[in-house]
Design an enzyme around this catalytic site. Structure first.
Site, PDB file in Angstrom:
ATOM      1  N   GLU A 132       0.808  -1.215   0.000  1.00  0.00           N
ATOM      2  CA  GLU A 132       0.000   0.000   0.000  1.00  0.00           C
ATOM      3  C   GLU A 132       0.842   1.266   0.000  1.00  0.00           C
ATOM      4  O   GLU A 132       0.373   2.325  -0.419  1.00  0.00           O
ATOM      5  CB  GLU A 132      -0.907  -0.006   1.236  1.00  0.00           C
ATOM      6  CG  GLU A 132      -1.966   1.072   1.233  1.00  0.00           C
ATOM      7  CD  GLU A 132      -2.892   0.947   2.421  1.00  0.00           C
ATOM      8  OE1 GLU A 132      -3.643   1.899   2.677  1.00  0.00           O
ATOM      9  OE2 GLU A 132      -2.865  -0.107   3.107  1.00  0.00           O
ATOM     10  N   MET A 195      -8.578  -0.200  -1.908  1.00  0.00           N
ATOM     11  CA  MET A 195      -8.969  -0.452  -0.519  1.00  0.00           C
ATOM     12  C   MET A 195      -9.777   0.732   0.035  1.00  0.00           C
ATOM     13  O   MET A 195      -9.313   1.494   0.888  1.00  0.00           O
ATOM     14  CB  MET A 195      -7.729  -0.751   0.319  1.00  0.00           C
ATOM     15  CG  MET A 195      -7.053  -2.058  -0.104  1.00  0.00           C
ATOM     16  SD  MET A 195      -5.646  -2.529   0.924  1.00  0.00           S
ATOM     17  CE  MET A 195      -4.375  -1.479   0.238  1.00  0.00           C
ATOM     18  N   THR A 196     -10.991   0.860  -0.456  1.00  0.00           N
ATOM     19  CA  THR A 196     -11.845   1.993  -0.097  1.00  0.00           C
ATOM     20  C   THR A 196     -12.579   1.735   1.215  1.00  0.00           C
ATOM     21  O   THR A 196     -13.804   1.602   1.266  1.00  0.00           O
ATOM     22  CB  THR A 196     -12.836   2.296  -1.239  1.00  0.00           C
ATOM     23  OG1 THR A 196     -13.351   1.055  -1.765  1.00  0.00           O
ATOM     24  CG2 THR A 196     -12.168   3.060  -2.353  1.00  0.00           C
ATOM     25  N   TYR A 197     -11.795   1.668   2.271  1.00  0.00           N
ATOM     26  CA  TYR A 197     -12.317   1.521   3.626  1.00  0.00           C
ATOM     27  C   TYR A 197     -11.247   2.034   4.587  1.00  0.00           C
ATOM     28  O   TYR A 197     -10.185   2.482   4.148  1.00  0.00           O
ATOM     29  CB  TYR A 197     -12.697   0.073   3.940  1.00  0.00           C
ATOM     30  CG  TYR A 197     -11.787  -0.986   3.341  1.00  0.00           C
ATOM     31  CD1 TYR A 197     -10.530  -1.227   3.863  1.00  0.00           C
ATOM     32  CD2 TYR A 197     -12.184  -1.729   2.232  1.00  0.00           C
ATOM     33  CE1 TYR A 197      -9.695  -2.189   3.314  1.00  0.00           C
ATOM     34  CE2 TYR A 197     -11.350  -2.693   1.673  1.00  0.00           C
ATOM     35  CZ  TYR A 197     -10.109  -2.915   2.218  1.00  0.00           C
ATOM     36  OH  TYR A 197      -9.277  -3.867   1.666  1.00  0.00           O
ATOM     37  N   ASP A 198     -11.556   2.016   5.889  1.00  0.00           N
ATOM     38  CA  ASP A 198     -10.658   2.606   6.899  1.00  0.00           C
ATOM     39  C   ASP A 198     -10.432   4.100   6.655  1.00  0.00           C
ATOM     40  O   ASP A 198      -9.356   4.641   6.947  1.00  0.00           O
ATOM     41  CB  ASP A 198      -9.303   1.880   6.949  1.00  0.00           C
ATOM     42  CG  ASP A 198      -9.409   0.483   7.533  1.00  0.00           C
ATOM     43  OD1 ASP A 198     -10.413   0.195   8.211  1.00  0.00           O
ATOM     44  OD2 ASP A 198      -8.496  -0.330   7.302  1.00  0.00           O
ATOM     45  N   TRP A 347     -13.353  -7.172   1.625  1.00  0.00           N
ATOM     46  CA  TRP A 347     -12.474  -7.458   2.764  1.00  0.00           C
ATOM     47  C   TRP A 347     -13.354  -7.516   4.008  1.00  0.00           C
ATOM     48  O   TRP A 347     -13.826  -6.511   4.484  1.00  0.00           O
ATOM     49  CB  TRP A 347     -11.395  -6.405   2.939  1.00  0.00           C
ATOM     50  CG  TRP A 347     -10.514  -6.754   4.113  1.00  0.00           C
ATOM     51  CD1 TRP A 347     -10.677  -6.358   5.416  1.00  0.00           C
ATOM     52  CD2 TRP A 347      -9.369  -7.623   4.113  1.00  0.00           C
ATOM     53  NE1 TRP A 347      -9.709  -6.921   6.219  1.00  0.00           N
ATOM     54  CE2 TRP A 347      -8.897  -7.707   5.444  1.00  0.00           C
ATOM     55  CE3 TRP A 347      -8.721  -8.353   3.100  1.00  0.00           C
ATOM     56  CZ2 TRP A 347      -7.789  -8.473   5.801  1.00  0.00           C
ATOM     57  CZ3 TRP A 347      -7.620  -9.106   3.462  1.00  0.00           C
ATOM     58  CH2 TRP A 347      -7.159  -9.157   4.799  1.00  0.00           C
TER      59      TRP A 347
END
Length: 373
Positions: A132, A195-198, A347
């Site tokens: 990442e 990774m479209t979260y957090d 995820w």
């Protein structure tokens, strides 16, 4: 040649956390719990890289002794079209190791050869690289170029062996600018898992949704208004990524907080830190979807719909959880279809309600995605 996927049936890429087999009671999740009809690709998480450029196991007991790799790849016996892959984790802690391998041509070639041997030995259909933060956390500026050269080196061998190559990437605009040469990198990949979260978490001073589709009223600054799914996806497209190679990341877990005051529980309310750990996943600051829906259904947590951001949150006393409900996931799936994206990335599959704890049927989130895509 690179893999060609049928765009009439979009990709549903499901990550599987191998360590979920260690969870207690109703949270215990085995390879055999994976419903092979709901995903087009399943990705085993994780393998690791050594300083010598070898790939090694995350947990030899789970991966080899207990047959994790073998049982995972045997899922193809249930669904012949299913693709089984493994994700190579490059965390902040070992980012320096990966950087030192790919920046030197000899080490890069050795590493590329080791990857092919590893995938063929354990019968995976492909590799996902979860780096990442190139050029960050001990990396160097040339990581951007070296990462492209690494994918360029891998591509012919992957084509010759019929293997799939993908990468999991950051949704953060500043990271995208400093870590990736987007068009050049994506050229060599079959697909990209964004990774479209957090977007928010216990590191923040106020509550925020885990994976909001859009900016909301609590997002006051220019930086805050970038912390959402739509901005991240559109930024990847703006930087040169083909829409049909982008898989939108959908989270099957909540981000949780402990409120400063139980009477102030809106989005943007002050917090004192992470929420309490769930009974099965046992990690402060997060809970699996099945843990949250169980609390809403059986423990008196109150459900709220965040219309501005097409997301949900639930509250009980000083505990606050932001997550995607079935309705939120449906809206994201429609967003994928309406924007011409390649598909969805989940995820992770082991945090959906795979035991029907909440009486909405097994895998309610994943089935909702499947029904649209």
């Amino acid at each position: 040649m690179m893999q060609v996927f049928n765009q009439l049936t979009l990709a549903i890429v499901c990550y599987y956390k191998s360590w979920s087999v260690k969870r207690p009671g109703k949270g215990n999740f085995k390879v055999e719990n994976i419903d092979t009809k709901l995903c087009t690709h399943v990705i085993y998480s994780y393998a690791r890289v050594t300083a010598d450029g070898d790939i090694t196991f995350r947990d030899p007991k789970i991966d080899i002794t207990l047959g994790g790799y073998k049982r995972f790849n045997n899922l193809r016996n249930k669904q012949s079209n299913l693709k089984t892959m493994i994700s190579l984790s490059v965390s902040r802690k070992n980012s320096t190791i990966f950087s030192q391998i790919i920046n030197y041509p000899d080490k890069r070639r050795k590493f590329a050869n080791n990857i092919i041997v590893f995938l063929k030995k354990y019968r995976f259909n492909g590799l996902d690289i979860d780096w990442e933060f190139p050029a960050h956390f001990g990396g160097i500026p040339s990581d951007k170029t070296a990462y492209v050269e690494f994918f360029k080196l891998l591509r012919p061998s992957f084509d010759a062996n019929g293997l799939i190559l993908s990468a999991a990437v950051s949704p953060d605009a500043d990271v995208i600018d400093t870590a990736y040469l987007v068009p050049q990198m994506v050229k060599y990949l079959d697909f990209v898992n964004v990774m479209t979260y957090d977007f928010h978490g216990p590191w923040d001073p106020i509550t925020g949704e885990n994976t909001p589709l859009y900016a909301g009223p609590a997002d006051k600054t220019v930086c805050d208004r970038k912390l959402n799914v739509d901005f991240a996806i559109q930024y990847w497209i703006k930087k040169g990524a083909p829409m049909n190679k982008l898989n939108l990341g959908i989270a099957t877990y909540a981000i949780t907080f402990t409120l400063k005051s139980a009477t102030n529980n809106r989005v943007g309310a002050p917090v004192v830190g992470a929420g309490k750990a769930g009974p099965y996943t046992r990690a402060p600051g997060t809970m699996a979807y099945f843990e949250i829906c169980e609390k809403v259904k059986s423990e008196g947590w109150k459900f709220y719909w965040n219309a501005a951001q097409n997301s949900a949150y639930a509250v009980k006393e000083d505990q606050w959880a932001g997550y995607d409900s079935i309705s939120a996931v449906l809206i994201k799936a429609l967003y994928i279809k309406n924007n011409g994206l390649g598909g969805a990335m989940i995820w992770s599959i082991d945090m959906d309600d795979y035991r029907n704890i909440c009486r909405n049927g097994v895998y309610p989130l994943l089935r909702t995605i499947k029904s649209v895509l």
